[in-house]
Design an enzyme around this catalytic site. Structure first.
Site, PDB file in Angstrom:
ATOM      1  N   PRO A   1       0.869  -1.171   0.050  1.00  0.00           N
ATOM      2  CA  PRO A   1       0.043   0.016   0.000  1.00  0.00           C
ATOM      3  C   PRO A   1       0.799   1.253   0.023  1.00  0.00           C
ATOM      4  CG  PRO A   1      -0.853  -1.601   1.591  1.00  0.00           C
ATOM      5  CD  PRO A   1       0.332  -2.245   1.056  1.00  0.00           C
ATOM      6  N   TYR A   2       1.859   1.280   0.747  1.00  0.00           N
ATOM      7  CA  TYR A   2       2.646   2.354   0.946  1.00  0.00           C
ATOM      8  C   TYR A   2       3.536   2.619  -0.711  1.00  0.00           C
ATOM      9  CZ  TYR A   2       7.137   5.301   1.979  1.00  0.00           C
ATOM     10  OH  TYR A   2       8.188   6.019   1.803  1.00  0.00           O
TER      11      TYR A   2
END
Length: 208
Positions: free
Chosen positions: A124-125
């Site tokens: 996600p990052y």
């Protein structure tokens, strides 16, 4: 030419601010609260209180360049990743365009190029960084994107590599990233991207 440092209170941000202050590079550190002021005041670094999750357009006043070193950190959830690493970086680019900022220097990540190849918990990052980088490229704001590998707390060697094959590993010290960022700020490079890893070359050889 004053540079706004977004994420100045972070681990890379503080080291970058110290380097800039020691070199006489004019900067303004964007911090979230009055409690963070003393560290910068002791070092003679100008500050402005603003929050990436709130209104921060005023922080750009009097600045010609922007450095984005902010990050939600490893102990937050996807909500902060979206608001800080993605939307915060996008909003900063939009304000930079509106204000006619001459250059936007972004700290991204080497794995942001292929988020699905990152460890699952980091995807996600990396996806947020991928999208923020893409927005910056298409913003019409001159940019430099620095893409460090896995960050460590080792001391600065000031020796770099620009690929995993060259480095033999996927890591770089935060101190080295701060040195690379300061070099890029002082240089005239624009609309370029650089992978950053610990290695055996000078930063002048890596960032041209």
């Amino acid at each position: 030419m004053t540079t706004l440092v977004i994420g100045a209170n972070g681990q890379i941000g503080k080291q970058f601010c110290e380097l800039a202050q020691q070199a006489g590079t004019p900067i303004k550190a964007m911090i979230r609260s009055d409690e963070q002021v003393p560290w910068f005041k002791e070092r003679g670094i100008d500050t402005v209180i603003a929050d990436l999750e709130g209104d921060f357009e005023h922080a750009f006043e009097g600045c010609d360049q922007v450095v984005f070193t902010a990050g939600s950190g490893p102990h937050t959830g996807p909500d902060k990743t979206l608001l800080i690493d993605l939307y915060g970086a996008i909003r900063a680019a939009d304000i930079a365009k509106q204000k006619g900022i001459s250059r936007y220097l972004m700290i991204s990540a080497i794995r942001a190029e292929n988020p699905m190849e990152a460890p699952e918990k980091l995807r996600p990052y990396m996806a947020a960084k991928f999208a923020a980088d893409a927005h910056l490229r298409n913003s019409d704001v001159p940019y430099v994107i620095l893409k460090p590998g896995r960050l460590t707390d080792d001391a600065a060697s000031q020796q770099f590599a620009s690929s995993i094959d060259e480095a033999g590993d996927n890591q770089i010290s935060r101190a080295n990233v701060a040195h690379a960022l300061h070099f890029a700020l002082q240089s005239s490079v624009s609309n370029q991207e650089f992978a950053l890893l610990d290695g055996e070359r000078s930063i002048e050889e890596v960032i041209k």
